[in-house]
Design a protein around this motif. Structure first.
Motif, PDB file in Angstrom:
ATOM      1  N   ALA A  78      26.527  52.255 150.488  1.00 45.43           N
ATOM      2  CA  ALA A  78      27.301  51.663 149.404  1.00 45.43           C
ATOM      3  C   ALA A  78      28.058  50.421 149.862  1.00 45.43           C
ATOM      4  N   SER A  79      28.592  50.459 151.069  1.00 42.65           N
ATOM      5  CA  SER A  79      29.367  49.314 151.552  1.00 42.65           C
ATOM      6  C   SER A  79      28.485  48.107 151.845  1.00 42.65           C
ATOM      7  N   ALA A  80      27.221  48.363 152.159  1.00 39.99           N
ATOM      8  CA  ALA A  80      26.293  47.261 152.451  1.00 39.99           C
ATOM      9  C   ALA A  80      25.534  46.799 151.215  1.00 39.99           C
ATOM     10  N   ALA A  81      25.663  47.526 150.114  1.00 36.57           N
ATOM     11  CA  ALA A  81      24.892  47.206 148.910  1.00 36.57           C
ATOM     12  C   ALA A  81      25.267  45.836 148.353  1.00 36.57           C
ATOM     13  N   LEU A  91       1.433  60.951 150.768  1.00 37.08           N
ATOM     14  CA  LEU A  91       1.941  61.433 152.052  1.00 37.08           C
ATOM     15  C   LEU A  91       3.315  62.059 151.867  1.00 37.08           C
ATOM     16  N   ASP A  92       3.480  63.257 152.359  1.00 37.83           N
ATOM     17  CA  ASP A  92       4.737  63.983 152.197  1.00 37.83           C
ATOM     18  C   ASP A  92       5.756  63.531 153.231  1.00 37.83           C
ATOM     19  N   LEU A  93       7.007  63.416 152.812  1.00 36.25           N
ATOM     20  CA  LEU A  93       8.119  63.109 153.710  1.00 36.25           C
ATOM     21  C   LEU A  93       9.336  63.858 153.199  1.00 36.25           C
ATOM     22  N   ASP A  94       9.826  64.776 153.984  1.00 39.11           N
ATOM     23  CA  ASP A  94      10.927  65.638 153.562  1.00 39.11           C
ATOM     24  C   ASP A  94      12.245  64.893 153.701  1.00 39.11           C
ATOM     25  N   SER A  95      12.613  64.185 152.648  1.00 37.20           N
ATOM     26  CA  SER A  95      13.854  63.406 152.668  1.00 37.20           C
ATOM     27  C   SER A  95      14.293  63.143 151.240  1.00 37.20           C
ATOM     28  N   GLY A  96      15.342  62.349 151.099  1.00 35.85           N
ATOM     29  CA  GLY A  96      15.746  61.863 149.797  1.00 35.85           C
ATOM     30  C   GLY A  96      15.149  60.489 149.551  1.00 35.85           C
ATOM     31  N   HIS A  97      15.771  59.735 148.664  1.00 31.80           N
ATOM     32  CA  HIS A  97      15.210  58.459 148.223  1.00 31.80           C
ATOM     33  C   HIS A  97      15.380  57.336 149.242  1.00 31.80           C
ATOM     34  N   TRP A  98      16.236  57.527 150.238  1.00 32.86           N
ATOM     35  CA  TRP A  98      16.504  56.481 151.226  1.00 32.86           C
ATOM     36  C   TRP A  98      16.146  56.973 152.632  1.00 32.86           C
ATOM     37  N   PRO A  99      14.869  57.256 152.902  1.00 35.44           N
ATOM     38  CA  PRO A  99      14.507  57.797 154.210  1.00 35.44           C
ATOM     39  C   PRO A  99      14.765  56.842 155.366  1.00 35.44           C
ATOM     40  N   HIS A 113       3.269  48.954 166.754  1.00 37.37           N
ATOM     41  CA  HIS A 113       3.123  48.042 165.621  1.00 37.37           C
ATOM     42  C   HIS A 113       4.187  46.947 165.657  1.00 37.37           C
ATOM     43  N   ARG A 114       3.922  45.876 164.938  1.00 37.69           N
ATOM     44  CA  ARG A 114       4.894  44.788 164.815  1.00 37.69           C
ATOM     45  C   ARG A 114       5.558  44.911 163.452  1.00 37.69           C
ATOM     46  N   ALA A 115       6.798  45.360 163.440  1.00 38.51           N
ATOM     47  CA  ALA A 115       7.523  45.579 162.190  1.00 38.51           C
ATOM     48  C   ALA A 115       8.293  44.324 161.814  1.00 38.51           C
ATOM     49  N   VAL A 116       8.139  43.898 160.565  1.00 38.13           N
ATOM     50  CA  VAL A 116       8.775  42.670 160.089  1.00 38.13           C
ATOM     51  C   VAL A 116       9.533  42.958 158.791  1.00 38.13           C
ATOM     52  N   PRO A 117      10.855  43.177 158.865  1.00 40.07           N
ATOM     53  CA  PRO A 117      11.631  43.297 157.624  1.00 40.07           C
ATOM     54  C   PRO A 117      11.631  41.960 156.887  1.00 40.07           C
ATOM     55  N   VAL A 118      11.389  41.998 155.597  1.00 36.06           N
ATOM     56  CA  VAL A 118      11.298  40.775 154.795  1.00 36.06           C
ATOM     57  C   VAL A 118      12.626  40.534 154.086  1.00 36.06           C
ATOM     58  N   ALA A 119      13.205  39.369 154.310  1.00 32.76           N
ATOM     59  CA  ALA A 119      14.443  38.983 153.620  1.00 32.76           C
ATOM     60  C   ALA A 119      14.100  38.514 152.215  1.00 32.76           C
ATOM     61  N   LEU A 120      14.703  39.141 151.228  1.00 29.16           N
ATOM     62  CA  LEU A 120      14.438  38.794 149.839  1.00 29.16           C
ATOM     63  C   LEU A 120      15.519  37.872 149.290  1.00 29.16           C
ATOM     64  N   ALA A 163      17.519  43.105 154.340  1.00 29.98           N
ATOM     65  CA  ALA A 163      16.509  43.434 155.352  1.00 29.98           C
ATOM     66  C   ALA A 163      17.043  44.376 156.428  1.00 29.98           C
ATOM     67  N   SER A 164      18.355  44.422 156.612  1.00 31.28           N
ATOM     68  CA  SER A 164      18.922  45.301 157.635  1.00 31.28           C
ATOM     69  C   SER A 164      18.738  46.776 157.304  1.00 31.28           C
ATOM     70  N   ALA A 165      18.326  47.083 156.084  1.00 30.40           N
ATOM     71  CA  ALA A 165      18.077  48.480 155.709  1.00 30.40           C
ATOM     72  C   ALA A 165      17.020  49.122 156.604  1.00 30.40           C
ATOM     73  N   TRP A 166      16.179  48.300 157.231  1.00 25.44           N
ATOM     74  CA  TRP A 166      15.087  48.804 158.062  1.00 25.44           C
ATOM     75  C   TRP A 166      15.435  48.863 159.538  1.00 25.44           C
ATOM     76  N   ASP A 167      16.671  48.569 159.898  1.00 29.68           N
ATOM     77  CA  ASP A 167      17.036  48.456 161.313  1.00 29.68           C
ATOM     78  C   ASP A 167      16.696  49.710 162.113  1.00 29.68           C
ATOM     79  N   ASP A 168      16.841  50.881 161.523  1.00 33.94           N
ATOM     80  CA  ASP A 168      16.577  52.108 162.260  1.00 33.94           C
ATOM     81  C   ASP A 168      15.110  52.520 162.232  1.00 33.94           C
ATOM     82  N   VAL A 169      14.304  51.850 161.409  1.00 35.21           N
ATOM     83  CA  VAL A 169      12.873  52.149 161.323  1.00 35.21           C
ATOM     84  C   VAL A 169      12.077  51.272 162.283  1.00 35.21           C
ATOM     85  N   VAL A 170      12.530  50.042 162.471  1.00 38.62           N
ATOM     86  CA  VAL A 170      11.803  49.076 163.304  1.00 38.62           C
ATOM     87  C   VAL A 170      11.541  49.598 164.716  1.00 38.62           C
TER      88      VAL A 170
END
Length: 232
Positions: free
Chosen positions: A141-144, A201-209, A28-35, A13-20
């Motif tokens: 990679a280190s967090a994967a 919706l277009d987003l100019d980035s790679g696979h991990w925006p 908005h209320r952002a809620v990263p979901v722990a899987l 879930a920490s993958a979203w830390d910079d998006v929240v």
């Protein structure tokens, strides 16, 4: 609007830390979901467990949330629309297409000792990872975390035709909206081909925006959420 954020393979879930923060600043209320199985050490987790975690997050919201699925987790977001078509306000798929009924969730990479480890960057050279510098690559990679085999090879089951009424935004990072529409028209995503309201919706980035363009990703998701609220 509640925006539930579901990360793809190898991410917790920490993958979203910079998006929240961006989503919060936009109201908005952002809620990263722990899987289960992705960050909690549960090596026995199954696809059903992950689906249950997403549905629990959906059920915990007061209104009709936007469910965001990144990469393979596009399928988890779509499973939520299938299980809760009247509760889910919309689905946003970031760089991923939902697997159809009867298909394995994410049987793409080798299983090693009962799990699917991050395969390194070689499979992703090109548009997928072109916008990631060495620091970003090392951080991801280190967090994967390895994904349990029972998650990756779990069989997707879809049952409620009302899922096709749920508004869908396909966020196109390493590919263009035009490419996405071509693939869908060619039959490569039978689920999205039947979606009654699909926006690309277009987003100019790679696979991990969420790592390379978190602010831009937050804006794209917030704009879709705004449109959903305006139509509610």
């Amino acid at each position: 609007m509640d925006i539930l954020l579901v990360a793809g393979l190898w991410l917790d879930a920490s993958a979203w830390d910079d998006v929240v923060p961006g989503l919060t600043a936009l109201g908005h209320r952002a809620v990263p979901v722990a899987l289960p199985g992705q960050g909690d050490g549960d090596t026995a987790a199954t696809l059903a467990d992950q689906r249950a975690a997403v549905l629990a997050a959906v059920d915990a919201t007061e209104g009709r949330p936007l469910v965001v699925g990144h990469s393979a987790a596009a399928t988890l977001a779509w499973l939520a629309a299938d299980a809760r078509p009247a509760k889910v306000g919309g689905v946003a798929l970031v760089g991923g297409f939902p697997a159809p009924d009867g298909r394995a969730y994410a049987d793409f990479f080798p299983v090693v000792d009962g799990a699917v480890p991050f395969p390194g960057w070689a499979p992703f050279e090109g548009p997928d990872a072109a916008d990631l510098d060495e620091r970003a690559r090392d951080r991801i990679a280190s967090a994967a975390v390895s994904v349990p085999e029972a998650v990756a090879k779990g069989v997707v089951r879809l049952a409620d035709e009302r899922r096709f009424d749920v508004p869908v935004a396909l966020v196109c990072p390493e590919f263009t909206p035009a490419q996405a529409r071509e693939w869908i028209a060619a039959g490569e995503s039978p689920e999205l081909a039947r979606a009654r309201r699909l926006t690309c919706l277009d987003l100019d980035s790679g696979h991990w925006p969420m790592a390379s363009r978190p602010g831009e990703l937050a804006h794209v998701l917030a704009e879709f959420a705004r449109d959903l609220l305006a139509e509610a």
